[in-house]
Design a protein around this motif. Structure first.
Motif, short mmCIF file in Angstrom:
data_model
loop_
_atom_site.label_atom_id
_atom_site.label_comp_id
_atom_site.label_asym_id
_atom_site.label_seq_id
_atom_site.Cartn_x
_atom_site.Cartn_y
_atom_site.Cartn_z
N THR A 1 0.85 -1.19 0.00
CA THR A 1 0.00 0.00 0.00
C THR A 1 0.89 1.24 0.00
O THR A 1 1.77 1.37 0.85
CB THR A 1 -0.91 0.03 1.24
N GLN B 1 1.18 5.47 -0.05
CA GLN B 1 0.60 6.81 0.07
C GLN B 1 1.40 7.71 -0.87
O GLN B 1 2.61 7.86 -0.71
CB GLN B 1 0.71 7.30 1.52
N GLU B 2 0.71 8.31 -1.84
CA GLU B 2 1.41 9.08 -2.87
C GLU B 2 0.79 10.47 -3.03
O GLU B 2 -0.35 10.71 -2.63
CB GLU B 2 1.36 8.33 -4.21
N ARG B 3 1.58 11.36 -3.62
CA ARG B 3 1.11 12.71 -3.87
C ARG B 3 0.89 12.87 -5.38
O ARG B 3 1.78 12.60 -6.18
CB ARG B 3 2.12 13.73 -3.36
N GLU B 4 -0.32 13.33 -5.73
CA GLU B 4 -0.65 13.50 -7.15
C GLU B 4 -1.42 14.81 -7.30
O GLU B 4 -2.52 14.95 -6.75
CB GLU B 4 -1.50 12.33 -7.65
N LYS C 1 -2.49 16.47 -4.18
CA LYS C 1 -3.42 15.70 -3.37
C LYS C 1 -2.78 14.37 -2.95
O LYS C 1 -1.96 13.82 -3.67
CB LYS C 1 -4.72 15.42 -4.15
N LYS C 2 -3.21 13.88 -1.80
CA LYS C 2 -2.72 12.58 -1.33
C LYS C 2 -3.67 11.49 -1.79
O LYS C 2 -4.89 11.59 -1.61
CB LYS C 2 -2.62 12.57 0.20
N ILE C 3 -3.10 10.47 -2.38
CA ILE C 3 -3.91 9.34 -2.82
C ILE C 3 -3.29 8.05 -2.28
O ILE C 3 -2.12 8.01 -1.92
CB ILE C 3 -4.00 9.26 -4.36
N GLN C 4 -4.10 7.02 -2.21
CA GLN C 4 -3.60 5.71 -1.76
C GLN C 4 -3.73 4.70 -2.89
O GLN C 4 -4.80 4.59 -3.51
CB GLN C 4 -4.38 5.23 -0.54
N SER C 5 -2.66 4.01 -3.18
CA SER C 5 -2.66 3.01 -4.25
C SER C 5 -2.15 1.68 -3.69
O SER C 5 -1.37 1.65 -2.73
CB SER C 5 -1.76 3.45 -5.40
#
Length: 375
Positions: free
Chosen positions: A337, A339-342, A345-349
């Motif tokens: 899992t 936690q990324e910044r796109e 915004k912070k998204i979880q992939s």
């Protein structure tokens, strides 16, 4: 008549006033005695208080000076620590198995020649004598202290050849027994501090005192559970080798199950390598993560390109990890899992990543990865 009346009133007032004063005086005095601090319960200021815990950084700094990396001619590494003034190093038998002469490297990068003077075929313990370390102050050892579940500990060593590595944890179990061929481990500590190949033979340190209470020796693949041999159970054997070195060392390779040592080491290394790789990326230690890549991968991707791939990665967490080994090929399958910044915004992939592990110059490296986005 009036005079008698006046005298009577005066006497009454005097009696009433004296009684009131006496009542309040006795009331306050008794109350003070009742609520005064009891001499029985009062703290004795002359009784010495418990000694304050030694500072963590001080423990690490002083211990590291006496922890060494053990190197064999085939490139494999382990750990050990100085335990007496003879220059004797305690380590694991499986670290120096098959060797008579080894190289010892201290934390200040100095190299010394070492000779194996004791090796057990039953207990995973060995002693290496280093003449160059003779008369150097050794680590202090706790012979009588037995740790309990929950006590804090430190594990020092050189996992994957990374010298001066310190991991923290607690005693998570006591009096454990397990078999890792060809050795049988009895009444050992179970610890939460991560153990990996290269850690073997390093000291287990009591967080409270800074003294050695065990030798880090084994690890189960599932759950990253480590095991440490209590120092007091092997000191008689170690002392006997120090006083009378063995003239002929036993050949552990001839014992049943000895071949399993190398296979276990490969599997444990793969697990630790992948976990450490992702942990390094989470802490933005890109230099360490890049150093874990195989030479072919590094030849195709520069450090700057590698680093740029993870600049928007905030954290990585391994949810699942499974190791597949067949014909010398090691594949570590993970579900991670991220936690990324796109776009601010912070998204979880969630990714499924396969890491291929191989040895280069006797060191485990990640030679490739295949990534699949799950969600």
């Amino acid at each position: 008549m009036n005079k008698k009346w006046i005298i009577s009133i005066s006497i009454s007032l005097l009696i009433w006033t004296s009684g009131s004063i006496g009542y309040f005086y006795l009331k306050d005095r008794v109350a003070n005695q009742v609520y005064a601090e009891s001499p029985i319960l009062k703290r004795d200021t002359d009784v010495p208080t418990l000694k304050t815990e030694v500072n963590l950084k001080e423990i690490i700094r002083e211990t590291q000076k006496k922890v060494v990396m053990v190197e064999l001619d085939d490139g494999t590494v382990g750990s050990g620590f100085l335990y007496n003034n003879n220059g004797d190093i305690i380590t694991n038998a499986h670290v120096v198995s098959g060797a008579t002469d080894v190289k010892i490297r201290t934390t200040d990068a100095k190299g010394y020649e070492g000779k194996v003077i004791g090796l057990s075929m039953e207990t995973d313990i060995a002693v290496v004598r280093v003449e160059g370390l003779k008369d150097q102050p050794p680590l202090e050892i706790s012979v009588n202290r037995k740790l309990e579940i929950g006590d804090e500990i430190l594990a020092l060593g050189s996992p994957l050849g990374l010298q001066n590595t310190v991991t923290t944890g607690i005693i998570s179990g006591t009096d454990r027994e397990l078999d890792i061929a060809p050795y049988k481990y009895e009444n050992v500590y179970q610890i939460s501090a991560p153990i990996a190949p290269g850690n073997s033979g390093g000291p287990l340190i009591d967080r409270q005192t800074g003294h050695v209470i065990g030798i880090n020796s084994a690890r189960l693949e599932q759950g990253s559970i480590g095991f440490s041999i209590p120092i007091n159970t092997v000191l008689p054997l170690v002392n006997s080798w120090s006083e009378t070195p063995m003239k002929n060392l036993p050949d552990i390779s001839k014992l049943d199950g000895a071949d399993e040592i190398d296979e276990n080491k490969v599997l444990e290394t793969a697990d630790y390598l992948v976990s450490y790789f992702n942990e390094s990326l989470t802490y933005r230690d890109y230099v360490t993560a890049y150093s874990m890549l195989g030479s072919d991968w590094q030849s195709k991707v520069s450090y700057e390109e590698f680093r740029n791939q993870y600049l928007n990665t905030l954290s990585l967490k391994i949810e699942e990890l499974k190791i597949n080994s067949q014909n010398g090929h090691v594949d570590v399958e993970t579900v991670i899992t991220a936690q990324e910044r796109e776009n601010e915004k912070k998204i979880q992939s969630t990714y499924r990543i396969h890491y291929e592990i191989a040895f280069e110059n006797e060191q485990a490296r990640i030679i490739s990865e295949k990534k699949e986005l799950l969600k």
